[in-house]
Design a protein around this motif. Sequence first.
Motif, PDB file in Angstrom:
ATOM      1  N   SER A   1       0.799  -1.222   0.000  1.00  0.00           N
ATOM      2  CA  SER A   1       0.000   0.000   0.000  1.00  0.00           C
ATOM      3  C   SER A   1       0.833   1.274   0.000  1.00  0.00           C
ATOM      4  O   SER A   1       0.307   2.364  -0.218  1.00  0.00           O
TER       5      SER A   1
ATOM      6  N   LEU B   1      -5.616   2.223   7.182  1.00  0.00           N
ATOM      7  CA  LEU B   1      -5.957   3.396   6.386  1.00  0.00           C
ATOM      8  C   LEU B   1      -5.049   4.580   6.717  1.00  0.00           C
ATOM      9  O   LEU B   1      -4.691   5.368   5.833  1.00  0.00           O
ATOM     10  N   CYS B   2      -4.670   4.702   7.996  1.00  0.00           N
ATOM     11  CA  CYS B   2      -3.866   5.851   8.435  1.00  0.00           C
ATOM     12  C   CYS B   2      -2.364   5.619   8.297  1.00  0.00           C
ATOM     13  O   CYS B   2      -1.582   6.562   8.450  1.00  0.00           O
TER      14      CYS B   2
ATOM     15  N   GLY C   1       0.374   8.120   7.089  1.00  0.00           N
ATOM     16  CA  GLY C   1      -0.299   9.366   6.765  1.00  0.00           C
ATOM     17  C   GLY C   1      -1.244   9.214   5.589  1.00  0.00           C
ATOM     18  O   GLY C   1      -2.405   9.560   5.643  1.00  0.00           O
ATOM     19  N   LYS C   2      -0.736   8.681   4.485  1.00  0.00           N
ATOM     20  CA  LYS C   2      -1.566   8.420   3.314  1.00  0.00           C
ATOM     21  C   LYS C   2      -0.917   7.309   2.510  1.00  0.00           C
ATOM     22  O   LYS C   2       0.282   7.296   2.305  1.00  0.00           O
ATOM     23  N   ASN C   3      -1.734   6.373   2.056  1.00  0.00           N
ATOM     24  CA  ASN C   3      -1.220   5.252   1.266  1.00  0.00           C
ATOM     25  C   ASN C   3      -2.240   4.937   0.181  1.00  0.00           C
ATOM     26  O   ASN C   3      -3.177   5.698  -0.042  1.00  0.00           O
ATOM     27  N   SER C   4      -2.070   3.817  -0.493  1.00  0.00           N
ATOM     28  CA  SER C   4      -2.948   3.514  -1.627  1.00  0.00           C
ATOM     29  C   SER C   4      -4.358   3.105  -1.207  1.00  0.00           C
ATOM     30  O   SER C   4      -5.276   3.131  -2.024  1.00  0.00           O
TER      31      SER C   4
ATOM     32  N   SER D   1      -7.944   3.497  -0.011  1.00  0.00           N
ATOM     33  CA  SER D   1      -8.850   4.638  -0.110  1.00  0.00           C
ATOM     34  C   SER D   1     -10.072   4.493   0.784  1.00  0.00           C
ATOM     35  O   SER D   1     -10.659   5.482   1.210  1.00  0.00           O
TER      36      SER D   1
ATOM     37  N   GLN E   1      -8.331  12.174  11.818  1.00  0.00           N
ATOM     38  CA  GLN E   1      -8.711  12.809  10.554  1.00  0.00           C
ATOM     39  C   GLN E   1      -9.479  11.844   9.643  1.00  0.00           C
ATOM     40  O   GLN E   1      -9.250  11.776   8.437  1.00  0.00           O
TER      41      GLN E   1
ATOM     42  N   ARG F   1     -10.843   8.868   4.827  1.00  0.00           N
ATOM     43  CA  ARG F   1     -10.063  10.054   5.187  1.00  0.00           C
ATOM     44  C   ARG F   1     -10.896  11.296   4.939  1.00  0.00           C
ATOM     45  O   ARG F   1     -11.655  11.365   3.978  1.00  0.00           O
TER      46      ARG F   1
END
Length: 210
Positions: A73, A130-131, A134-137, A139, A181, A209
Amino acid sequence: MSRGIERSVVPPVVIAGMAKAAKSWNALHGTWASRAPEYWFTVTVAQELQRKLDDQKKWIRLEGSVLQTMSSSGPAVVGRPVSSLRRKGRCDIVIERANESPFAAIEIKTRAYAFTAGIRSDVVRLRELLCRGGKNSLSVVCLASYSDASEKDSLNGAKARLERRFENFVERATELCVGKQLRVESRELIRRGDESGDLWGVQCLTLLRR
């Protein structure tokens, strides 16, 4: 990266698959779906996803490795992995894009009559996936559950009991996402199981997110 899969399409397909599994088990076995093995729901939801999503842009993995999902991810995250991720565990369903990057992770729970420790750990694991970084593939992540209620054993009726149960799941999941978030959305479907007034219901809790 392969595009074309909107995260908004996943929850309605998941809830449709859960409902289909509940109804088809009753037709097959003549009993409530609370007696169905969890895998019955997992396979039915996966088949519904396969039918609804463009197979040129996604793959569906059953019992996908959490470790593999993490490594695919996004880049490695510095530091010790969060223990709640259960790296040696598995996700019931992982949807991957054609380039094999995970797009969605789904956990299935049957006989969901209370927000148990098992449900809590599933929500936390999905949250951390998911977190992660910070951000990954990934969704969208979902917790799909099946429950039922007896009219005679419910103070204000089976429908009210299921509605309160699902509301509680939303509230508890939201509490677990404070400060992350993320927002929690819910889809529910409640249906009459027989002429007695007893009901069954399915819910899809979705973490997104902001």
